[in-house]
Design a protein around this motif. Structure first.
Motif, mmCIF file in Angstrom:
data_model
loop_
_atom_site.group_PDB
_atom_site.id
_atom_site.type_symbol
_atom_site.label_atom_id
_atom_site.label_comp_id
_atom_site.label_asym_id
_atom_site.label_seq_id
_atom_site.Cartn_x
_atom_site.Cartn_y
_atom_site.Cartn_z
ATOM 1 N N ALA A 184 17.933 0.779 -12.377
ATOM 2 C CA ALA A 184 17.394 0.258 -13.637
ATOM 3 C C ALA A 184 15.928 0.629 -13.826
ATOM 4 O O ALA A 184 15.465 0.822 -14.967
ATOM 5 C CB ALA A 184 17.563 -1.258 -13.682
ATOM 6 N N LYS A 185 15.177 0.737 -12.720
ATOM 7 C CA LYS A 185 13.750 1.063 -12.807
ATOM 8 C C LYS A 185 13.477 2.554 -12.981
ATOM 9 O O LYS A 185 12.349 2.943 -13.254
ATOM 10 C CB LYS A 185 13.027 0.560 -11.548
ATOM 11 N N THR A 240 12.849 5.974 -14.411
ATOM 12 C CA THR A 240 12.455 6.481 -15.720
ATOM 13 C C THR A 240 13.082 7.843 -15.996
ATOM 14 O O THR A 240 13.139 8.284 -17.130
ATOM 15 C CB THR A 240 10.921 6.617 -15.798
ATOM 16 N N TYR A 294 22.437 1.656 -14.276
ATOM 17 C CA TYR A 294 22.331 2.708 -15.305
ATOM 18 C C TYR A 294 22.445 2.108 -16.706
ATOM 19 O O TYR A 294 21.681 2.455 -17.619
ATOM 20 C CB TYR A 294 23.417 3.752 -15.072
ATOM 21 N N ARG A 320 19.390 0.234 -17.690
ATOM 22 C CA ARG A 320 18.349 1.204 -18.068
ATOM 23 C C ARG A 320 18.558 1.706 -19.494
ATOM 24 O O ARG A 320 17.602 1.935 -20.241
ATOM 25 C CB ARG A 320 18.363 2.386 -17.086
ATOM 26 N N SER A 350 11.052 -0.348 -19.042
ATOM 27 C CA SER A 350 11.346 -1.170 -17.865
ATOM 28 C C SER A 350 10.141 -1.945 -17.356
ATOM 29 O O SER A 350 10.277 -2.839 -16.527
ATOM 30 C CB SER A 350 11.873 -0.272 -16.735
ATOM 31 N N ILE A 370 14.825 -6.710 -15.198
ATOM 32 C CA ILE A 370 14.543 -5.817 -14.074
ATOM 33 C C ILE A 370 13.696 -6.534 -13.025
ATOM 34 O O ILE A 370 13.902 -6.360 -11.822
ATOM 35 C CB ILE A 370 13.847 -4.530 -14.569
#
Length: 425
Positions: A70-71, A73, A162, A165, A171, A177
């Motif tokens: 999720a973090k 970029t 994913y 994200r 984020s 997150i």
């Protein structure tokens, strides 16, 4: 002068836990040798440690994997990590195969051995495609929250991270997150607390093992088993040293051997890559591997990366060849055996009952009588501890190699600088 004393205290502090582990294990072994079967009474103290590790591993994998994805970029980085990890899984499996084939060709493991086949219980028929489906999915959400469904859990966690994200464009300081990240750190802290009990738990486990099995661990398979242990140790010292040298030079070798011992001990005692996973996560953090690399590779590796299993499979094949008077020689024989061992160690390991499937596949492929299955199953049981050690520590090695390919040759130096900055802040 004061600085030197501080350094000595710092060095002693960094090795204090290792010393405690050694003391606990040696004490357990002595108790097992002295009290023999009576030492089995200590087994619950070892099982308590194992249960604590198994309890925490599922939420740890879930939160660490989901938060790492999720973090991210750059989703290309995720693809790069997965691609390189799978490549290294296969490459190290091939190298392990070549390494043991050379030794087994020179020193046949079944030379002079006469074995009674014993009783054989025919296994259930296995539908391979069904097994693949069961390996990557479950039919109910509650089933994914089990250590028996690690591969489905990994796939689910990556997919969830994913999707988070995709939903959250920015984020930075996002509460969702942050929650996942906090939970990941909290479970790592819990691992640190559980490891305080490790010297007692592992000591009790070793006491029960030595007391229960004693000298009967080897039995009729003495030549093959006695050969296998130094083979694994040599592969660890030669192969892993070469891998980590590729990953980060001599500094990488130093930092690897400084930190890997708790994983070695935990894997030997528990005979489980999954149980060793939390320890490996802690070790890679100390080494300097980025969280997004370790949190992806280690759970995946604990499920499908098995250099130790590759070594065991080839030992089994060479052993059967020796029993039936076949020559374990020639490019064709070696290539086939290597492909079978890698299939067993890298692919089938992620399938439920994959170890038994691998043994059945070996017997069926070469056309051996099915009554020989107990022979290679027994070899697997007797070599499981040290093979698991190679499996689990090999995952940390792959993390270091992927760090080089993803973050550059100077990844370890960057990690050290970042640690220094974090300490100052």
């Amino acid at each position: 002068m004061q600085t030197e004393k501080s350094k000595k205290r710092g060095a002693l502090g960094s090795y204090r836990f290792i010393i405690l582990l050694i003391v606990g294990i040696v004490t357990g072994c002595i108790i097992g040798l002295i009290f023999k079967e009576k030492a089995v009474v200590l087994k619950p103290f070892g099982e308590l440690f194992l249960n604590l590790m198994f309890t925490v591993v599922v939420p740890l994998v879930f939160f660490s994997l989901s938060s790492s994805i999720a973090k991210m970029t750059n989703m290309e980085r995720l693809g790069k990590i997965l691609k390189h990890s799978l490549i290294f899984f296969v490459i190290t499996g091939i190298i392990a195969s070549i390494f043991i084939i050379i030794i087994l060709t020179i020193f046949p493991p079944a030379q002079g051995i006469n074995i009674s086949l014993g009783e054989y219980e025919k296994p259930e028929e296995i539908n391979f495609l069904t097994q693949i489906v069961q390996a990557v999915s479950v039919n109910d959400f509650n089933l994914i929250l089990s250590k028996k469904a690690m591969l489905p859990l990994i796939i689910f966690s990556i997919a969830l991270g994913y999707c988070i994200r995709l939903v959250i464009k920015d984020s930075k300081d996002n509460p969702v997150i942050t929650f996942f990240d906090t939970m990941s750190e909290a479970f790592m802290k819990m691992i640190n607390l559980i490891m305080l009990y490790a010297p007692i738990g592992l000591g009790a486990y070793f006491a029960a093992l030595v007391g229960d099995y004693g000298t009967n661990l080897i039995g009729a398979y003495s030549r093959a088993i006695i050969m296998f242990f130094p083979i694994c140790i040599l592969y660890f010292l030669i192969g892993f040293t070469a891998y980590v040298y590729y990953a980060a030079g001599m500094e990488g070798v130093k930092v690897f051997y400084k930190n890997i011992f708790p994983a070695v001990v935990t894997s030997l005692a528990t005979q489980s890559s999954i149980a060793t996973l939390p320890t490996n996560l802690s070790i890679t953090k100390k080494i300097g591997v980025k969280d997004d690399i370790s949190s992806i590779i280690l759970p995946l590796g604990a499920t499908i990366h098995m250099d130790g299993t590759v070594l065991t499979s080839l030992m089994k094949i060479a052993f059967l060849f020796g029993i039936f008077g076949l020559d374990f020689k020639g490019i064709g024989v070696w290539t086939t055996a290597t492909l079978l061992s890698i299939l067993t160690g890298v692919v089938l390991s992620g399938i439920p009952s994959g170890g038994m499937m691998g043994d059945i596949m070996i017997v069926s492929f070469y056309g051996f009588n099915q009554e020989v299955l107990p022979i290679i199953v027994t070899i697997g049981l007797l070599t499981d501890a040290i093979a698991t050690m190679i499996n689990s520590t090999g995952d940390t090695v792959v993390c270091m190699m992927v760090s080089r390919t993803v973050d550059g040759k100077d990844w370890l130096e960057k990690a050290k600088l970042q640690k220094a900055v974090d300490v100052v802040e």
